[in-house]
Scaffold this motif. Structure first.
Motif, PDB file in Angstrom:
ATOM      1  N   THR A   6      90.526  10.917  24.929  1.00  0.00           N
ATOM      2  CA  THR A   6      91.738  11.351  25.019  1.00  0.00           C
ATOM      3  C   THR A   6      92.195  12.917  24.909  1.00  0.00           C
ATOM      4  OG1 THR A   6      92.410  11.363  22.956  1.00  0.00           O
ATOM      5  CG2 THR A   6      93.004   9.472  24.278  1.00  0.00           C
ATOM      6  N   ARG A   7      92.754  13.743  25.384  1.00  0.00           N
ATOM      7  CA  ARG A   7      92.866  15.132  25.586  1.00  0.00           C
ATOM      8  C   ARG A   7      93.856  15.591  24.670  1.00  0.00           C
ATOM      9  NH1 ARG A   7      95.271  18.593  28.855  1.00  0.00           N
ATOM     10  NH2 ARG A   7      94.237  20.734  29.172  1.00  0.00           N
ATOM     11  N   GLU A   8      93.608  16.403  23.775  1.00  0.00           N
ATOM     12  CA  GLU A   8      94.534  16.690  22.581  1.00  0.00           C
ATOM     13  C   GLU A   8      95.445  17.851  23.086  1.00  0.00           C
ATOM     14  OE1 GLU A   8      93.115  14.606  19.099  1.00  0.00           O
ATOM     15  OE2 GLU A   8      94.731  16.237  18.885  1.00  0.00           O
ATOM     16  N   THR A   9      96.592  18.153  22.707  1.00  0.00           N
ATOM     17  CA  THR A   9      97.420  19.206  23.034  1.00  0.00           C
ATOM     18  C   THR A   9      97.091  20.541  22.688  1.00  0.00           C
ATOM     19  OG1 THR A   9      99.104  17.555  23.124  1.00  0.00           O
ATOM     20  CG2 THR A   9      99.825  19.922  23.524  1.00  0.00           C
ATOM     21  N   THR A  10      96.760  21.580  23.508  1.00  0.00           N
ATOM     22  CA  THR A  10      96.516  22.871  22.906  1.00  0.00           C
ATOM     23  C   THR A  10      97.781  23.425  22.405  1.00  0.00           C
ATOM     24  OG1 THR A  10      95.235  23.326  24.694  1.00  0.00           O
ATOM     25  CG2 THR A  10      96.156  25.406  23.676  1.00  0.00           C
ATOM     26  N   VAL A  11      97.678  23.774  21.117  1.00  0.00           N
ATOM     27  CA  VAL A  11      98.864  24.418  20.465  1.00  0.00           C
ATOM     28  C   VAL A  11      98.664  25.635  20.192  1.00  0.00           C
ATOM     29  CG1 VAL A  11     100.567  23.874  18.465  1.00  0.00           C
ATOM     30  CG2 VAL A  11      99.478  21.827  19.784  1.00  0.00           C
ATOM     31  N   THR A  12      99.033  26.657  20.525  1.00  0.00           N
ATOM     32  CA  THR A  12      98.858  28.051  20.223  1.00  0.00           C
ATOM     33  C   THR A  12     100.409  28.589  19.783  1.00  0.00           C
ATOM     34  OG1 THR A  12      98.976  29.013  22.123  1.00  0.00           O
ATOM     35  CG2 THR A  12      96.908  28.266  21.407  1.00  0.00           C
ATOM     36  N   TRP A  13     100.353  29.767  19.060  1.00  0.00           N
ATOM     37  CA  TRP A  13     101.661  30.345  18.765  1.00  0.00           C
ATOM     38  C   TRP A  13     101.476  31.693  18.503  1.00  0.00           C
ATOM     39  CZ3 TRP A  13      99.248  26.764  15.519  1.00  0.00           C
ATOM     40  CH2 TRP A  13      98.920  27.133  14.179  1.00  0.00           C
ATOM     41  N   SER A  14     102.389  32.632  18.504  1.00  0.00           N
ATOM     42  CA  SER A  14     102.406  33.889  18.352  1.00  0.00           C
ATOM     43  C   SER A  14     102.800  34.013  16.987  1.00  0.00           C
ATOM     44  CB  SER A  14     103.092  34.629  19.500  1.00  0.00           C
ATOM     45  OG  SER A  14     104.586  34.357  19.401  1.00  0.00           O
ATOM     46  N   ARG A 263     111.730  38.798  19.008  1.00  0.00           N
ATOM     47  CA  ARG A 263     110.580  39.877  19.137  1.00  0.00           C
ATOM     48  C   ARG A 263     110.825  41.315  18.705  1.00  0.00           C
ATOM     49  NH1 ARG A 263     108.521  35.537  22.730  1.00  0.00           N
ATOM     50  NH2 ARG A 263     110.052  36.313  24.568  1.00  0.00           N
ATOM     51  N   SER A 264     112.156  41.541  19.018  1.00  0.00           N
ATOM     52  CA  SER A 264     112.616  43.016  18.834  1.00  0.00           C
ATOM     53  C   SER A 264     112.334  43.462  17.245  1.00  0.00           C
ATOM     54  CB  SER A 264     114.223  43.126  19.145  1.00  0.00           C
ATOM     55  OG  SER A 264     114.968  42.352  18.162  1.00  0.00           O
ATOM     56  N   GLU A 265     112.099  42.702  16.275  1.00  0.00           N
ATOM     57  CA  GLU A 265     111.789  42.953  14.860  1.00  0.00           C
ATOM     58  C   GLU A 265     110.259  43.362  14.785  1.00  0.00           C
ATOM     59  OE1 GLU A 265     113.760  43.387  12.464  1.00  0.00           O
ATOM     60  OE2 GLU A 265     115.316  42.242  12.505  1.00  0.00           O
ATOM     61  N   PHE A 266     109.222  43.089  15.655  1.00  0.00           N
ATOM     62  CA  PHE A 266     107.876  43.370  15.532  1.00  0.00           C
ATOM     63  C   PHE A 266     107.610  44.423  16.498  1.00  0.00           C
ATOM     64  CE2 PHE A 266     107.406  39.624  13.023  1.00  0.00           C
ATOM     65  CZ  PHE A 266     108.469  38.842  13.337  1.00  0.00           C
ATOM     66  N   GLY A 267     106.312  44.980  16.027  1.00  0.00           N
ATOM     67  CA  GLY A 267     105.526  45.996  16.712  1.00  0.00           C
ATOM     68  C   GLY A 267     104.573  45.324  17.439  1.00  0.00           C
ATOM     69  N   PRO A 268     104.251  45.979  18.264  1.00  0.00           N
ATOM     70  CA  PRO A 268     102.996  45.410  19.518  1.00  0.00           C
ATOM     71  C   PRO A 268     102.047  44.708  18.615  1.00  0.00           C
ATOM     72  CG  PRO A 268     103.269  47.845  19.725  1.00  0.00           C
ATOM     73  CD  PRO A 268     104.191  47.298  18.785  1.00  0.00           C
ATOM     74  N   ASP A 269     101.488  45.373  17.643  1.00  0.00           N
ATOM     75  CA  ASP A 269     100.236  44.704  17.000  1.00  0.00           C
ATOM     76  C   ASP A 269     100.697  43.471  16.404  1.00  0.00           C
ATOM     77  OD1 ASP A 269      99.126  47.980  15.644  1.00  0.00           O
ATOM     78  OD2 ASP A 269      99.037  47.120  17.493  1.00  0.00           O
ATOM     79  N   ASP A 270     101.662  43.244  15.863  1.00  0.00           N
ATOM     80  CA  ASP A 270     102.089  42.138  15.191  1.00  0.00           C
ATOM     81  C   ASP A 270     102.286  40.964  16.330  1.00  0.00           C
ATOM     82  OD1 ASP A 270     103.890  43.285  12.457  1.00  0.00           O
ATOM     83  OD2 ASP A 270     101.933  42.160  12.391  1.00  0.00           O
ATOM     84  N   LEU A 271     103.180  41.417  17.348  1.00  0.00           N
ATOM     85  CA  LEU A 271     103.349  40.347  18.571  1.00  0.00           C
ATOM     86  C   LEU A 271     102.057  39.874  19.300  1.00  0.00           C
ATOM     87  CD1 LEU A 271     106.283  42.215  20.141  1.00  0.00           C
ATOM     88  CD2 LEU A 271     106.207  40.146  19.245  1.00  0.00           C
ATOM     89  N   ALA A 272     100.750  40.689  18.947  1.00  0.00           N
ATOM     90  CA  ALA A 272      99.258  40.528  19.476  1.00  0.00           C
ATOM     91  C   ALA A 272      98.859  39.404  18.622  1.00  0.00           C
ATOM     92  CB  ALA A 272      98.633  41.648  19.729  1.00  0.00           C
ATOM     93  N   ARG A 273      99.279  39.259  17.327  1.00  0.00           N
ATOM     94  CA  ARG A 273      98.665  38.245  16.555  1.00  0.00           C
ATOM     95  C   ARG A 273      98.938  36.878  17.106  1.00  0.00           C
ATOM     96  NH1 ARG A 273     101.141  39.841  10.798  1.00  0.00           N
ATOM     97  NH2 ARG A 273      99.711  38.211   9.855  1.00  0.00           N
ATOM     98  N   ARG A 274      97.777  35.962  17.406  1.00  0.00           N
ATOM     99  CA  ARG A 274      98.013  34.703  17.936  1.00  0.00           C
ATOM    100  C   ARG A 274      97.091  33.826  17.054  1.00  0.00           C
ATOM    101  NH1 ARG A 274     101.130  34.108  22.300  1.00  0.00           N
ATOM    102  NH2 ARG A 274     100.526  31.768  22.148  1.00  0.00           N
ATOM    103  N   PHE A 275      97.682  32.755  16.957  1.00  0.00           N
ATOM    104  CA  PHE A 275      96.832  31.636  16.161  1.00  0.00           C
ATOM    105  C   PHE A 275      97.008  30.201  16.993  1.00  0.00           C
ATOM    106  CE2 PHE A 275      97.391  34.281  12.495  1.00  0.00           C
ATOM    107  CZ  PHE A 275      98.513  35.012  12.796  1.00  0.00           C
ATOM    108  N   GLY A 276      96.183  29.319  16.155  1.00  0.00           N
ATOM    109  CA  GLY A 276      96.103  28.054  16.678  1.00  0.00           C
ATOM    110  C   GLY A 276      95.191  27.956  17.665  1.00  0.00           C
ATOM    111  N   ASP A 277      94.505  26.666  18.151  1.00  0.00           N
ATOM    112  CA  ASP A 277      93.300  26.367  18.986  1.00  0.00           C
ATOM    113  C   ASP A 277      93.583  25.023  19.748  1.00  0.00           C
ATOM    114  OD1 ASP A 277      91.342  25.930  16.228  1.00  0.00           O
ATOM    115  OD2 ASP A 277      92.530  24.498  16.911  1.00  0.00           O
ATOM    116  N   ALA A 278      92.785  24.761  20.797  1.00  0.00           N
ATOM    117  CA  ALA A 278      92.792  23.592  21.329  1.00  0.00           C
ATOM    118  C   ALA A 278      92.240  22.573  20.732  1.00  0.00           C
ATOM    119  CB  ALA A 278      92.139  23.538  22.778  1.00  0.00           C
ATOM    120  N   GLY A 279      92.770  21.182  20.719  1.00  0.00           N
ATOM    121  CA  GLY A 279      92.369  20.139  19.987  1.00  0.00           C
ATOM    122  C   GLY A 279      91.093  19.506  20.224  1.00  0.00           C
TER     123      GLY A 279
END
Lengths: 279, 302
Positions: A6-14, A263-279
């Motif tokens: 079975t294919r796990e869902t990719t869950v990534t978030w900013s 997103r208006s509360e964050f600078g570009p560096d913080d918006l570029a932080r991404r997390f999570g990975d494919a299952g």
């Protein structure tokens, strides 16, 4: 692909999505919650909480004072008709503030240009008055209701720069646990004061009235926090990692805030932080 | 003699309505943030060259910033002046505070509310929650302390506040001055009861029956003058008629940030030309599109 095929869902978030979820998690189900002006992250967080773990909460929508609305989107200004949608009732300005003063509002979100170790915040003036270095917008009702609201979630997206969490604020607008004039108890204040401090680096609780770091994000080191914190940094002995958001929480953020005002509360560096990975 | 206003027909011109504000007056501006601000009246105060004003209220944006920008304000006691995360800090307000040309006596929402209530109730003062331990207290030598005669609790005491003039904008009113407002009322009702003179602009003057059917929010006996000024809240919103004009607000903020010639150019182009010419330039009819669909509404905020 798992062994079963079975294919796990990719869950990534900013990072901005994770931050909003961290704010949402400070709301306990069944609480009466409010956010003030100029707080898009808190605004979205309240809707996320109500859509996920806190469906029994009563949400008072900022400067509209609408009760439990379900807006299709969050606009960039907190006093807009779009925020009223599906609200059965809208409080008057005085109705909300009376409730807050007599103890019927459980939680409010408060931020600040400066925040000290006791959770006092400065939303008035960097450099103090009468000749500030930077005149900030102003505290709204915070100087009154920070004394009486049940618990405060204090937050900032500007911890890393090192100028926000300070040893002493240049101006004291909203009340934390201990002021130069005395403790909350000695001032006769009934509200519980700051309960959480949520930042772009991690999460603090308050122990004996002072901020204590309890968790950091996985891409943040303790040295990062030390460097950025101007007040005495107390660290929990069981310092952990901020728990990641669930897929339902991420979906709730995206559904509540299609315009992305958070997103208006964050600078570009913080918006570029991404997390999570494919299952 | 009662302060109630018993004239049968309150209709007047925008200029005459604004004329109730004299130099040095304490002015309460209605609406809040970028909603239902009395912008036509504010522009008229700029045209009239008003000076020395003391502005009181809760959360505001362009109304206060523009008045500060042209040097009309001596004291600002609002609880918040800014454009939130939408368009950021209020530039002229900030510059005035930082240069010392504007006397900032910041107040807080419950404090202003309590002061207005004292005036409404005919009392000289009322106690208020909080404030003790904050630095707001030191900004206000006119505030005091009082001990509750029953519990012994020490509370901050604040004096009654009856603004000289309340400037409101409403969607509609009748000729007698019965105003209908939609929520959020912000402090408009409180201003209407506490202020010595209540001046309103309205998008439309209508028959009394229409105001009664929608609900009389501020009764005629509290209102001194009404001027019919379509889009009188522009660029702030006045729902259901029109959403706010983000593009115009952004243009104003850019001019206010720049100051100097750029700010003068904005004031020449949009204020000094007069209210009718202003309305033609900004063409606000498109702001009614918010009601067509959520996508149209969202589009107005981009």
């Amino acid at each position: 692909m798992t062994a079963a095929g079975t294919r796990e869902t990719t869950v990534t978030w900013s990072f901005d999505e994770w931050f909003v979820v961290a704010l949402a998690r400070t709301i306990a189900d069944g609480e009466v919650v409010f956010h003030g002006f100029a707080s898009p992250c808190a605004q979205v967080a309240m809707h996320v909480a109500r859509r996920t773990h806190a469906p029994g909460s009563l949400l008072i929508e900022g400067a509209t004072y609408a009760v439990n609305p379900s807006p299709a989107f969050v606009p960039p200004t907190s006093n807009d008709l779009s925020l009223h949608r599906d609200a059965v009732y809208r409080m008057r300005f005085e109705e909300f503030f009376d409730a807050a003063c007599r103890g019927d509002v459980d939680r409010m979100f408060l931020s600040g240009g400066q925040i000290d170790g006791y959770g006092n915040t400065n939303v008035t003036a960097i450099g103090g008055l009468p000749r500030p270095k930077i005149k900030l917008g102003g505290g709204g009702g915070g100087a009154n209701i920070s004394a009486t609201i049940g618990a405060l979630t204090v937050w900032t997206t500007r911890h890393r720069g090192g100028r926000t969490l300070v040893a002493r604020t240049d101006f004291l607008t909203d009340l934390g646990h201990m002021t130069p004039a005395g403790s909350r108890a000695s001032l006769g204040y009934t509200g519980g004061g700051p309960q959480w401090l949520v930042t772009d680096l991690g999460i603090f609780d308050f122990e004996d009235g002072h901020a204590r770091l309890v968790a950091t994000y996985p891409d943040v080191t303790l040295a990062d926090v030390e460097r950025a914190t101007g007040f005495d940094l107390r660290v929990a002995s069981d310092l952990g990692v901020v728990p990641g958001p669930t897929p339902a929480e991420i979906a709730a953020v995206r559904a509540a805030d299609p315009l992305g005002v958070r997103r208006s509360e964050f600078g570009p560096d913080d918006l570029a932080r991404r997390f999570g990975d494919a299952g | 003699m009662s302060g109630f206003r018993l004239t049968a027909d309150k209709r007047t011109s925008l200029a005459d309505a604004a004329g109730y504000v004299t130099d040095g007056a304490t002015v309460a501006l209605g609406g809040g943030l970028c909603a239902r601000l009395p912008m036509a009246l504010v522009r008229e105060l700029v045209r009239a060259g008003r000076r020395g004003l003391r502005v009181v209220g809760s959360a505001h944006s362009m109304d206060v910033d523009l008045l500060v920008a042209v040097g009309a304000v001596e004291v600002c006691e609002e609880s918040y002046v800014g454009f939130e995360q939408d368009l950021g800090l209020a530039p002229a307000f900030r510059r005035g505070a930082e240069s010392g040309t504007l006397n900032v006596r910041e107040s807080s929402c419950v404090t202003v509310l309590t002061q207005l209530r004292a005036a409404e109730m005919g009392l000289p003062f009322l106690p208020v929650r909080g404030i003790k331990g904050t630095d707001l207290f030191a900004l206000h030598p006119e505030w005091g302390m009082v001990t509750c005669p029953f519990t012994g609790e020490e509370l901050v005491a604040v004096p009654a506040l009856a603004p000289d003039v309340a400037l409101l904008h409403a969607p509609f009113a009748d000729a007698a001055g019965n105003l209908h407002l939609d929520q959020p009322y912000v402090l408009d009702e409180r201003f209407a009861h506490a202020a010595k003179a209540v001046i309103a602009t309205v998008d439309r003057v209508v028959a009394t029956g229409e105001v009664v059917a929608a609900g009389v929010t501020v009764p005629a006996h509290l209102v001194a003058a009404v001027a019919e000024v379509p889009f009188g809240a522009h660029p702030s919103s006045c729902y259901p008629g029109y959403a706010y004009d983000r593009a115009h607000l952004a243009e104003y903020v850019r001019a206010s940030v720049a100051g100097g010639e750029a700010l003068e150019a904005y004031v020449d182009r949009f204020v000094r030309v007069g209210e009718d010419a202003y309305r033609e330039k900004v063409a606000p009819e498109r702001l009614a599109a918010w009601s067509k669909s959520d996508d149209e509404w969202k589009g107005l905020f981009l």
